[in-house]
Write a protein that holds these residues in place. Sequence first.
Motif, mmCIF file in Angstrom:
data_model
loop_
_atom_site.group_PDB
_atom_site.id
_atom_site.type_symbol
_atom_site.label_atom_id
_atom_site.label_comp_id
_atom_site.label_asym_id
_atom_site.label_seq_id
_atom_site.Cartn_x
_atom_site.Cartn_y
_atom_site.Cartn_z
ATOM 1 N N PRO A 113 36.348 38.432 38.653
ATOM 2 C CA PRO A 113 36.989 39.180 39.747
ATOM 3 C C PRO A 113 36.354 40.545 39.986
ATOM 4 C CG PRO A 113 38.638 38.239 38.267
ATOM 5 C CD PRO A 113 37.309 38.095 37.588
ATOM 6 N N ALA A 114 36.022 41.256 38.901
ATOM 7 C CA ALA A 114 35.388 42.560 39.044
ATOM 8 C C ALA A 114 33.981 42.429 39.612
ATOM 9 C CB ALA A 114 35.349 43.280 37.690
ATOM 10 N N ALA A 115 33.236 41.417 39.150
ATOM 11 C CA ALA A 115 31.874 41.212 39.645
ATOM 12 C C ALA A 115 31.877 40.909 41.135
ATOM 13 C CB ALA A 115 31.209 40.080 38.869
ATOM 14 N N SER A 116 32.772 40.031 41.549
ATOM 15 C CA SER A 116 32.858 39.673 42.962
ATOM 16 C C SER A 116 33.191 40.885 43.818
ATOM 17 C CB SER A 116 33.929 38.589 43.136
ATOM 18 O OG SER A 116 34.242 38.383 44.492
ATOM 19 N N ALA A 117 34.190 41.640 43.396
ATOM 20 C CA ALA A 117 34.592 42.810 44.178
ATOM 21 C C ALA A 117 33.495 43.866 44.199
ATOM 22 C CB ALA A 117 35.885 43.390 43.605
ATOM 23 N N ALA A 118 32.765 44.016 43.091
ATOM 24 C CA ALA A 118 31.696 45.009 43.038
ATOM 25 C C ALA A 118 30.551 44.646 43.977
ATOM 26 C CB ALA A 118 31.190 45.151 41.604
ATOM 27 N N ILE A 119 30.158 43.370 44.007
ATOM 28 C CA ILE A 119 29.096 42.968 44.937
ATOM 29 C C ILE A 119 29.573 43.115 46.374
ATOM 30 C CG2 ILE A 119 27.541 41.113 45.636
ATOM 31 C CD1 ILE A 119 26.987 42.327 42.860
#
Length: 390
Positions: A286-292
């Motif tokens: 979830p954090a990776a997706s939101a960061a990208i």
Amino acid sequence: MTGARLSQQLRLPQADGRLLAYTPGPAARFEAPKTPLRSRVVYAAAHVVCDPLADNLAGTHLDWGATLAFRHYLWDLGLGVAEAMDTAQRGMGLDYKATRELIRHTLADARGRGARVVCGAGTDQLPPGAEVSLAEVEDAYLEQGGAIEAQGGGVVLMASRHLAAAATCADDYLRVYDRVLSQLKGPVVLHWLGEAFDPALRGYWGSADLDEATEICLNLIQHHAAKIDGVKLSLLSKEREVALRRRLPADVKMYSGDDFHYDELIFGDEEGYSHALLGIFDAVAPAASAAIGALDAGDHERYWRLLAPTVPLSRHIFGSPTYYYKTGIVFLAYLNGHQTHFRMVGGLENARSVLHLCELFVLADKAGLLRDPEEASARMRTFLALAGVS
């Protein structure tokens, strides 16, 4: 303290024998992307969920429902799936029969929703530890890679233990890869997995000197650039990744496999950036997706705010011995309700200590990655009770 907070309070064992009272904070709210991610190509190398009631020491038995549901969860977040990689316990419990089925199921599901997926092609249909010829290694790669391409999948040419054992010099590596790349449709992703992830791969590319190995690998990439989509580098050295990235042909991507420095490497510098093919993105999806998504929007401050807190968790999960990182990945999936149990293929759930997994719990909480802290606390309490912690 409210009743909900009291129900989350835990007593976590410490190295000095004390029990530390700990209450997790609220779950973070990560916004799922509304449009496809575009500024970076991002794959999460996904774990597998074993059937906890099967004898997983006599062949691999997976819980197919939970295993495939997790892939749909990653796709819902806009991430691609890197299938049948080392995160899926390839070479550490996942046998080739189960690997074939895993690839078949995932590619079928991906076609049904137009999702992005690449699959690992190795040589593990050959007997483990067997003395094999270079020709047998080539044939094994072509068998696996050809089967993936026949089903419409992209290929990741995984580093091979058999090749590392059979090759006597750099030319042996170049010969094998030359034949394989010449016969696959491509483009493929090359996978350079360092010895921290698999000690049997020490000296890959024909030299234990990483400078020499880099030149050999780069020579191969330059010669076959039209057949190579990118290279996944897993040496846990940001300096080596950046140095190789700057020398790649223009159309060849660098896929970061550096689970210690991925935030810096994906963000990049004035001369470029890395894409991602990471095991830790299974755990921090979830954090990776939101960061990208923040990168897509040009919001650099939000990118760092979302992704930087995941790095201490990743460095802990991938701590020495690095190849046991799969245990932490699966434990976090259990805490977050993606599976009903903390059991792994080959009993690998026992590869990390209770203290290691307690620290993982705290770091995941600090990164906002316990999606339901109350449920995660209940599961942690059950785990601790089984470990004899009252």
